[in-house]
Design a protein around this motif. Structure first.
Motif, mmCIF file in Angstrom:
data_model
loop_
_atom_site.group_PDB
_atom_site.id
_atom_site.type_symbol
_atom_site.label_atom_id
_atom_site.label_comp_id
_atom_site.label_asym_id
_atom_site.label_seq_id
_atom_site.Cartn_x
_atom_site.Cartn_y
_atom_site.Cartn_z
ATOM 1 N N VAL A 103 39.675 27.684 28.281
ATOM 2 C CA VAL A 103 39.557 28.512 29.625
ATOM 3 C C VAL A 103 40.863 29.033 30.263
ATOM 4 O O VAL A 103 41.168 27.476 30.350
ATOM 5 N N GLY A 104 40.494 29.759 30.513
ATOM 6 C CA GLY A 104 42.022 29.959 32.447
ATOM 7 C C GLY A 104 41.198 29.902 33.107
ATOM 8 O O GLY A 104 40.694 31.613 33.477
ATOM 9 N N VAL A 105 41.731 29.553 33.874
ATOM 10 C CA VAL A 105 41.006 30.149 35.948
ATOM 11 C C VAL A 105 42.549 30.521 36.133
ATOM 12 O O VAL A 105 43.373 29.822 36.582
ATOM 13 N N VAL A 106 42.482 32.083 36.316
ATOM 14 C CA VAL A 106 43.498 33.286 36.519
ATOM 15 C C VAL A 106 43.565 32.823 37.724
ATOM 16 O O VAL A 106 42.505 33.480 38.909
ATOM 17 N N THR A 107 45.225 33.101 38.128
ATOM 18 C CA THR A 107 45.347 32.600 40.423
ATOM 19 C C THR A 107 45.539 33.992 40.839
ATOM 20 O O THR A 107 46.369 33.459 41.841
ATOM 21 N N GLY A 123 49.821 37.554 32.920
ATOM 22 C CA GLY A 123 51.100 37.793 32.301
ATOM 23 C C GLY A 123 50.958 39.396 32.865
ATOM 24 O O GLY A 123 52.313 40.006 32.485
ATOM 25 N N ALA A 124 50.161 40.440 32.107
ATOM 26 C CA ALA A 124 49.885 41.694 32.007
ATOM 27 C C ALA A 124 48.618 42.489 32.857
ATOM 28 O O ALA A 124 48.636 41.522 33.724
ATOM 29 N N GLY A 125 48.771 43.436 33.053
ATOM 30 C CA GLY A 125 48.326 44.640 34.315
ATOM 31 C C GLY A 125 47.154 44.748 33.646
ATOM 32 O O GLY A 125 46.326 44.657 32.846
ATOM 33 N N HIS A 126 46.227 44.216 34.333
ATOM 34 C CA HIS A 126 44.980 44.212 34.287
ATOM 35 C C HIS A 126 44.272 45.430 35.420
ATOM 36 O O HIS A 126 44.666 45.213 36.660
ATOM 37 N N ASP A 127 43.179 45.430 35.378
ATOM 38 C CA ASP A 127 42.272 46.503 36.382
ATOM 39 C C ASP A 127 42.495 45.607 37.783
ATOM 40 O O ASP A 127 41.810 45.791 38.736
ATOM 41 N N ALA A 128 42.210 44.131 37.651
ATOM 42 C CA ALA A 128 41.705 42.990 38.834
ATOM 43 C C ALA A 128 42.679 42.973 39.683
ATOM 44 O O ALA A 128 42.537 42.667 40.509
ATOM 45 N N ILE A 129 44.266 43.484 38.793
ATOM 46 C CA ILE A 129 45.172 43.022 39.499
ATOM 47 C C ILE A 129 44.999 44.646 40.508
ATOM 48 O O ILE A 129 45.440 44.194 42.310
ATOM 49 N N HIS A 130 44.548 45.837 40.489
ATOM 50 C CA HIS A 130 43.810 46.806 41.374
ATOM 51 C C HIS A 130 43.049 46.184 42.302
ATOM 52 O O HIS A 130 43.251 46.407 43.914
ATOM 53 N N LEU A 131 41.974 45.310 42.372
ATOM 54 C CA LEU A 131 40.964 44.949 42.576
ATOM 55 C C LEU A 131 41.326 43.973 43.512
ATOM 56 O O LEU A 131 40.759 44.224 44.675
ATOM 57 N N ALA A 132 42.244 43.388 43.049
ATOM 58 C CA ALA A 132 42.572 41.921 44.091
ATOM 59 C C ALA A 132 42.836 42.750 45.807
ATOM 60 O O ALA A 132 42.919 41.907 46.848
ATOM 61 N N LYS A 133 43.873 43.811 45.500
ATOM 62 C CA LYS A 133 44.092 44.294 47.248
ATOM 63 C C LYS A 133 43.132 45.194 47.599
ATOM 64 O O LYS A 133 42.900 45.495 48.832
ATOM 65 N N TYR A 134 41.486 44.966 47.265
ATOM 66 C CA TYR A 134 40.666 45.958 47.410
ATOM 67 C C TYR A 134 39.160 45.074 47.618
ATOM 68 O O TYR A 134 38.488 45.159 49.031
ATOM 69 N N CYS A 135 38.946 44.115 47.229
ATOM 70 C CA CYS A 135 37.481 42.877 47.231
ATOM 71 C C CYS A 135 39.109 41.804 46.860
ATOM 72 O O CYS A 135 39.285 41.622 45.795
ATOM 73 N N PRO A 136 37.404 40.138 47.208
ATOM 74 C CA PRO A 136 38.091 39.521 46.825
ATOM 75 C C PRO A 136 37.740 39.617 45.182
ATOM 76 O O PRO A 136 36.743 39.793 44.072
ATOM 77 N N THR A 137 38.243 38.732 44.279
ATOM 78 C CA THR A 137 38.501 39.178 43.013
ATOM 79 C C THR A 137 39.406 37.900 42.248
ATOM 80 O O THR A 137 40.290 37.162 42.563
ATOM 81 N N ALA A 138 38.821 37.164 40.510
ATOM 82 C CA ALA A 138 39.085 36.886 40.134
ATOM 83 C C ALA A 138 39.100 36.990 38.631
ATOM 84 O O ALA A 138 38.602 38.159 38.642
ATOM 85 N N MET A 139 39.829 35.835 38.180
ATOM 86 C CA MET A 139 40.086 36.738 36.780
ATOM 87 C C MET A 139 39.764 35.490 35.756
ATOM 88 O O MET A 139 39.581 34.367 35.812
ATOM 89 N N VAL A 140 38.705 35.386 34.973
ATOM 90 C CA VAL A 140 38.721 34.308 33.504
ATOM 91 C C VAL A 140 39.423 34.694 32.555
ATOM 92 O O VAL A 140 39.131 35.962 31.578
ATOM 93 N N PHE A 141 40.228 33.957 31.414
ATOM 94 C CA PHE A 141 41.180 34.307 30.569
ATOM 95 C C PHE A 141 40.129 33.427 29.106
ATOM 96 O O PHE A 141 39.855 31.959 29.793
ATOM 97 N N ILE A 142 40.272 33.642 27.640
ATOM 98 C CA ILE A 142 40.024 33.385 26.843
ATOM 99 C C ILE A 142 41.209 33.464 25.967
ATOM 100 O O ILE A 142 41.993 34.445 25.487
ATOM 101 N N PRO A 143 41.258 32.561 24.816
ATOM 102 C CA PRO A 143 42.709 32.349 24.254
ATOM 103 C C PRO A 143 42.473 33.652 23.240
ATOM 104 O O PRO A 143 41.643 34.075 22.769
ATOM 105 N N CYS A 144 43.492 33.800 22.646
ATOM 106 C CA CYS A 144 43.411 34.706 21.326
ATOM 107 C C CYS A 144 44.442 35.189 20.232
ATOM 108 O O CYS A 144 45.057 33.625 20.630
#
Length: 409
Positions: free
Chosen positions: A202-206, A353-374
């Motif tokens: 699990v990655g806790v994305v900052t 490292g990649a762009g995600h919709d969460a990047i736009h949302l982070a400028k609009y409301c409190p946001t975070a992501m959860v990563f798993i390995p591929c």
């Protein structure tokens, strides 16, 4: 401790992978095509079965809502995208959508109500494989892109987003920009090798790193391949090739965090026996820090200009898209951290490292992501894969992060 139904989540992922399946085990669901529409329809069926209320906004973003005890409270949202690359994988984007659905199913099974409503979002054209820019739906939702600009974007065949929305039946009425969420959480495969190499599930994305897309056009002079001596040529292709070498050299100065990619390369009106007079290509620059990526672009412009002068050609460089480095909300990141700690899953902090919709949302409301390995760090590839245990663990973390946020008004 409450956990999701791992078998059900995995089966949903495999069922969705059948929609637009490719011969090599991947998926092709370009935004707002018949395959994408079929994938959305399957998701809608599952949402109705889970008792969710569906709505669509004017750029085609799809929302599935679970009522809360305080219906007037801003919802806690989660989601990602169902569209894919032309030869995409089974987990990119769809994992975030279906893990959010599994959160809802798990709460239904356990008879748990939340104070705030919950919403699952399927964002339109996240990949940017059919329409540009990438993350178009979330950009319009957050106001980062004007609605009319999003609707006017056209694919290679000349079809606009507005036309594709009408053809697919996803020209909705919900307002754009949209109502602000209380918080937004997104689960995603990492799309890189860091978590797998670290042996961490699990990655806790900052936050997300800065991205700049440049369009480069090199103009020389077309001439006969058999009658023009080398010293008299103004060969746009050889000049562009030199520029590509310079780009790789530039990244060395920004090691290890700087990244550069040439993803598209075109020779208009190409002919086997004609010297290339015109070459166009794209440059993708990435770095966790805005100041560094600005320096990278400055260096690109200087070195490409030097190549052009030396070879007697001209070069034009324009910015196609810029996404600044984006930190995620500390409270939401902490909620993810508390969830993964309570579940006792090994984890580490990581920057996307990649762009995600969460990047736009982070400028609009409190946001975070959860990563798993591929597996193998591979993504945007038909061989993209993830382990069922990692898939389940990431969804467990998403469940408890959302539940913590939605339980309190």
């Amino acid at each position: 401790m409450l956990k999701i139904n791992s078998d059900r989540l995995w089966q949903s992922l495999m069922d969705m992978a059948k929609v637009g399946a490719t011969a090599k085990g991947g998926v092709r669901r370009l935004a707002l095509t018949e395959a994408d529409t079929a994938g959305r329809a399957l998701f809608e069926t599952w949402c109705r079965d889970a008792g969710l209320t569906l709505s669509v906004d004017r750029v085609g973003n799809l929302f599935a809502r679970r009522a809360g005890r305080s219906e007037d409270a801003a919802p806690v949202a989660s989601g990602s995208h169902l569209d894919t690359q032309p030869e995409g994988g089974r987990f990119d984007g769809v994992y975030g959508v279906l893990s959010a659905l599994e959160v809802i199913r798990t709460l239904n099974d356990a008879g748990i109500e939340t104070e705030r409503p919950l919403e699952i979002v399927v964002w339109t054209n996240e990949e940017g494989a059919r329409f540009t820019p990438a993350m178009l739906g979330s950009a319009a939702f957050t106001g980062a892109m004007a609605l009319h600009s999003a609707l006017e974007s056209r694919d290679a065949a000349g079809t606009s987003v507005a036309e594709a929305l009408r053809a697919s039946g996803y020209a909705g009425e919900r307002a754009v920009p949209g109502t602000v969420f209380d918080a937004y959480f997104e689960a995603h495969i990492e799309q890189g090798p860091v978590l797998e190499e670290s042996g961490v599930p699990v990655g806790v994305v900052t936050g997300g790193q800065a991205i700049r897309w440049l369009d480069v056009r090199v103009t020389g002079q077309a001439a006969h391949a058999g009658t023009t001596p080398m010293q008299y040529r103004k060969d746009a292709l050889f000049a562009a090739a030199d520029m590509a070498g310079e780009l790789e050299s530039i990244v060395v100065d920004f090691f290890p965090q700087g990244l550069a990619t040439i993803g598209e390369w075109q020779i208009p009106n190409a002919s086997r026996n004609t010297i290339a007079g015109d070459v166009a290509f794209t440059v993708d620059l990435r770095h966790p820090h805005d100041s560094a990526i600005a320096d990278m672009e400055t260096e690109v412009r200087a070195r490409f200009g030097s190549v052009a002068t030396r070879r007697g050609v001209s070069v034009e460089i324009s910015q196609h898209w810029v996404s600044p480095a984006t930190p995620f909300d500390l409270a939401c990141v902490d909620a993810v951290q508390r969830a993964v700690d309570a579940l006792d899953y090994p984890n580490q902090r990581i920057i996307s490292g990649a762009g995600h919709d969460a990047i736009h949302l982070a400028k609009y409301c409190p946001t975070a992501m959860v990563f798993i390995p591929c597996v193998g760090g591979l993504s945007h590839n038909e061989a993209e894969d993830a382990l069922p245990t990692d898939v389940a663990r990431g969804a467990d973390v998403l469940l408890h992060a959302m539940l913590e946020r939605a339980a309190a008004v």
